[in-house]
Design an enzyme around this catalytic site. Structure first.
Site, short mmCIF file in Angstrom:
data_model
loop_
_atom_site.label_atom_id
_atom_site.label_comp_id
_atom_site.label_asym_id
_atom_site.label_seq_id
_atom_site.Cartn_x
_atom_site.Cartn_y
_atom_site.Cartn_z
CG ASN B 642 42.18 6.09 15.34
OD1 ASN B 642 42.00 7.14 15.95
ND2 ASN B 642 42.64 6.07 14.10
N PRO B 643 42.04 6.46 19.17
CG PRO B 643 43.64 7.68 20.34
CD PRO B 643 43.47 6.46 19.48
CE LYS B 712 35.07 -4.90 28.15
NZ LYS B 712 34.70 -4.36 29.49
CB VAL B 714 33.47 2.55 20.86
CG1 VAL B 714 34.54 1.97 21.76
CG2 VAL B 714 33.95 2.59 19.41
N GLY B 715 30.46 1.78 19.23
CA GLY B 715 29.56 2.48 18.32
C GLY B 715 28.19 2.78 18.87
CD GLU B 716 25.16 -1.01 18.37
OE1 GLU B 716 23.95 -1.17 18.26
OE2 GLU B 716 25.99 -1.95 18.24
#
Lengths: 171, 750
Positions: B642-643, B712, B714-716
């Protein structure tokens, strides 16, 4: 000790009897009236998660003793939507992804509603980049640790502009 | 300045499919105040608890005025080591690196400032709070050990969660001796505290030996296991509800002492108890990012190619438990060098135990490494971006494994083009804006491993075309409610509007850990597998039913879409879920699925997300005041579910990077070990006006190896790269290299 307190909350008369003068407006809303939308992030006026409108002005509900507000009118996040129809600021926060975890969001939204009123009363426009800086400054009493500030700013600007345009049409 | 960065403008369509920029599914609940967080739970008969915490960092409690607290109207009980419920297990017993020692009123010792030493339970929060104050503890105080020079460093047995402290290859001393240019620099990063906006809250209620606990958790299964051990009850007797976390960032990854104390308090008084940590209570028993002192030595040949990279980290864990910040990990993966040494050393100090905090290791290590790479580029007289390209790692430096995918070159190129990097003068202090402020540009490389844990999910598809997916996944703001729904809707082949997601409860199949940027891969993988199991059974029914237009197509010959099964080689032949089930006399199909890392793929490939962050800062030449005016990040992290939400994750990470570079710093009084700024007024995090115009470019990357979904995390990653890019931009603006973070104006002028 019992202290009678008369509030208008989201347009509805609420009579309370507080057993304790130390109760803050925030704890009165959350624990006595079970309006848990307003959040407690710091309990000392540093984070803004508890922002509500009292007689139309933004305040940190954690810093106000409830007994000092007898007769006041309080607006909280629970009172914004009209049934399932979201308030324009609420809808803008969703559309612009102005939140992640959602914990600071009720305070951000109440702050935005208050700020837009303040800007309107002061005759400030939201038409150009300088006004965006005004919004950023005006929203800086509300911390967002997730870092949703870009979306928050966009949402507030969009809602303010939509309101201004609607006002022009009406006039 | 542009008013706001370009954003994704597509509307919130209700056609659920992976890759669509849907708005958050739980959004209406969050903007109306109807999303119930743990502290919003108000069962009948609820009591309120307040912590009394230590005002010393080392010693023991010698007295508490329990009688004074008990006399206070409304106080129901005071829980101290004298009357705390007996635990089935010593909270200091370790049964794995994920089990952290907890302070649960088992004795009078004090091991860090703000450690809970008593709990007051009362009819109202006001009475509990005042009762805690009235306890007026007395202490026997020992001199605390504080700071990285507290004692002689030692080699910890493991760093992070059980990783080796020392790794490398080649001979860095020889590599440095051979170098045409070399640098040695020491970078310091301070202790930082997660400061999720939602304080750790727990509402606990016992029914005999059954516990219901409303509390935010990034790892429900582990939390249940920990509580079951401590209370000596079967895990099935424990129900934890955590539908919404008000941020976590690692601090809610392992259950903390105060959350367990709420359960003990409820057991003591036999009524439901709510214990919400005060903000200052969160500086101690909930973990933090440990301070580091990182020494980097780099050498490069005449072409700017690295000949050696030596990354030495000194960090601190608590006196009583192990978590050593794995800062050197980024040097394992980022730059090619024939000689590499990554070492970690530790000291023990009288603070709470550090913990994983958003990009643990990568954030601290990247801040130092990206600054050092910049300094090396300058020593070589090279553009810092060109220097990074010259030292581009084609295989993972530490292991020699190929990358499962690595679109970092595209990140550099797209980010640089968008930022306008080609106009950057090589020398510092060359640019000013119209107001006379010094302007500087910096770059940093971003990286974060693509991890995966274990999870299970259950999916159901019904004859009316609706579906449900159930998984004990956790949404702390990263968007699991939405992303998992998109994965499930595609998997079941239905419109997302027809899908119900149930998650956030320990009663559901284990969703694994919402951490390590691995939740979408892990929980999403399980959801995908469960949906596949449902569709496989449905296909089996249809393709073996001679009355079906899909008869004979074989399981693999059909696809699920729009509530139908469709023949892959002839899309004119299809049948609705309802028709297939009606003939089979069924009203629904249920399936389960699991996901975990593929050991063979992990052995063959190095798996990391990458990115490049470009920063512009403006510095007042007289006052040293620093403002970040622009951030452009370009990230490649496999498939994007979800971009819209991914962009928000990148922005959030980049703001954390900005915060790391310029704001955050937990200050302790070295004499007492007590905090000087354990509140949100004095512990600075960015406010809206501190954040710059931001752009996040989602660079295309296909990864056939990383996991079934090709995603992969994307949170950190957004933190990594950003802190270094800003530090490098400050140098470029001023010519001053500040190696002690955060870069504050006194350090810049000093």
């Amino acid at each position: 000790m019992s202290i009678p307190l008369r509030l208008t909350v989201n347009g509805e008369r609420r009579d309370l009897v507080l057993e304790d003068p130390r109760v803050t407006l925030l704890d009165a809303l959350r624990e006595r009236l079970h309006l848990t939308g307003s959040k407690k992030g710091c309990d000392r006026g540093q984070c803004g998660a508890c922002t509500v409108l009292v007689d139309g002005r933004r305040i940190n509900a954690c810093l106000a003793l409830a007994v000092s507000l007898d007769g006041a009118s309080v607006e909280t996040v629970e009172g914004l939507a009209n049934g399932d129809a979201l308030h324009p600021v609420q809808a803008a926060f969703i559309a612009h992804d102005g939140f992640q975890c959602g914990f600071c969001t009720p305070g951000q939204i109440m702050s935005a509603v208050g700020l837009i009123r303040e800007m309107r009363e002061a005759g400030e426009s939201v038409g150009d980049a300088a006004d965006v800086e005004r919004v950023r400054e005006g929203m800086s009493g509300n911390l967002c640790r997730c870092g949703a500030y870009a979306g928050i700013t966009e949402a507030v600007v969009a809602a303010a502009r939509a309101e201004a345009q609607a006002g022009e049409k009406a006039a | 300045m542009p008013e706001t960065a370009p954003r994704i403008r597509q509307g919130a369509g209700n056609v659920g499919s992976i890759g669509a920029p849907l708005t958050r599914r739980e959004g209406p609940l969050k903007v109306t105040g109807r999303a119930l967080f743990a502290a919003d739970t108000l069962p009948p008969g609820l009591l309120h608890a307040a912590l009394c915490t230590a005002r010393i960092a080392r010693g023991r409690v010698t007295g508490l005025d329990v009688a004074a607290a008990e006399r206070h109207p409304g106080v129901v009980a005071v829980m101290t080591p004298d009357n705390a419920p007996t635990l089935a297990k010593d909270p200091d017993a370790k049964d794995g690196p994920f089990t952290f020692r907890l302070d649960l009123l088992q004795n009078a010792s004090v091991r860090y400032a703000n450690q809970p030493i008593a709990v007051v339970i009362a009819e109202t929060l006001e009475a509990a709070t005042e009762g805690a104050r009235l306890l007026a503890p007395r202490y026997e105080t020992e001199t605390p050990r504080i700071g990285l020079d507290a004692e002689a460093p030692f080699t910890p047995p493991g760093i992070g969660i059980g990783q080796p402290p020392d790794e490398g290859h080649g001979d860095v001393e020889a590599g440095l001796a051979d170098a045409a240019a070399r640098i040695e620099a020491v970078y310091e990063t301070p202790a930082q505290y997660h400061n999720a906006m939602e304080p750790h809250a727990a509402v606990a209620e016992w029914d005999g030996d059954r516990l219901t606990l409303h509390t935010p958790s990034q790892g429900l299964t582990a939390a249940v296991g920990r509580l079951a051990g401590l209370f000596g009850i079967p895990p099935k007797n424990i129900r934890i509800e955590s539908p919404y976390l008000g941020g976590g960032f690692g601090s809610k990854g392992a259950i903390s002492g105060p959350q367990v104390l709420a359960c003990m308090a409820a057991r003591l008084v036999g009524r439901p108890v709510k214990l919400v940590a005060r903000r200052e209570n969160m500086y101690g028993p909930m973990g933090h990012r440990a301070e580091t002192r990182q020494t980097l030595r780099l050498g490069a040949d005449a072409d700017g190619k690295l000949t050696a990279l030596d990354h030495h980290t000194l960090t601190a864990s608590s006196r009583f438990d192990d978590f050593f910040e794995p800062a050197g990990g980024v040097s394992h993966t980022l730059y090619a060098t024939p000689n590499l040494s990554v070492r970690h050393r530790g000291v023990r100090v009288d603070t709470g135990t550090p913990l994983f905090m958003r990009a643990p290791g990568e954030a601290t290590g990247s801040a130092a490494l990206e600054s050092a790479i910049d300094e090396m580029a300058i020593a070589c007289g090279m553009d810092p971006l060109e220097f990074r390209l010259v030292n581009y790692a084609e295989v993972e430096p530490i292991s020699g494994r190929p990358f499962s995918s690595k679109a970092l070159r595209a990140c550099y190129a797209q980010g640089a083009a968008r930022f306008g990097w080609e106009k950057r003068p090589l020398q510092p202090r060359q640019m000013r804006d119209a107001d006379g402020l010094l302007v500087g540009w910096g770059v940093g490389t971003a990286t974060f491993p693509a991890l995966m844990f274990e999870a299970e999910a259950r999916a159901e598809l019904r004859a009316d075309g609706t579906g449900t997916v159930v998984i004990g996944a956790q949404d702390m703001g990263q968007g699991a409610w939405t992303a998992l729904a998109q994965i499930a809707a595609d998997g079941l082949g239905i419109d997302i509007a027809q899908l119900t997601v149930e998650m956030g409860s320990s009663t559901q199949p284990s969703g694994g850990i919402a951490g390590g940027s691995a939740h979408t891969a892990t929980a999403g993988g399980a959801v995908h597998a469960a949906a596949q199991a449902v569709i496989a059974e449905l296909a089996q029914i249809a393709t073996t039913d001679s009355a079906s237009p899909l008869y004979g197509a074989g399981n693999a010959g059909v696809i699920a879409r729009a509530g139908r099964l469709i023949r892959r080689d002839d899309e004119s032949r299809s049948e609705s879920v309802g028709e297939i089930l009606a003939r089979a006399g069924r009203d629904r199909i249920t399936g389960t699925g699991k996901a975990s890392a593929d050991p063979a793929a992990q052995k063959s490939y190095a798996m990391h997300a990458h990115g490049a962050v470009f920063a512009e800062v403006k510095v007042d030449p007289d006052l040293g005041q620093i403002r970040v005016s622009r951030l452009v990040g370009a990230f490649a992290a496999g498939r994007v579910i979800n971009p819209r939400l991914v962009q928000s994750q990148y922005f959030g990470g980049m703001i954390w990077g900005l915060s790391f570079a310029l704001h955050e710093h937990a200050a302790l009084d070295p004499r007492t070990g007590r905090f000087l700024n354990d509140n949100l007024g004095e512990y600075h995090v960015p406010v809206n006006a501190d954040t710059p115009a931001m752009e996040a470019i989602l660079v295309h990357e296909d990864d056939p190896h990383v996991n079934a979904l090709g995603v992969k995390g994307v949170g950190e990653i957004g933190i990594t790269g950003t802190a270094g890019a800003i530090a490098n931009a400050v140098w470029h603006a001023t010519g001053v290299r500040v190696r002690e973070l955060p870069i504050t104006l006194d350090r810049l002028l000093g």
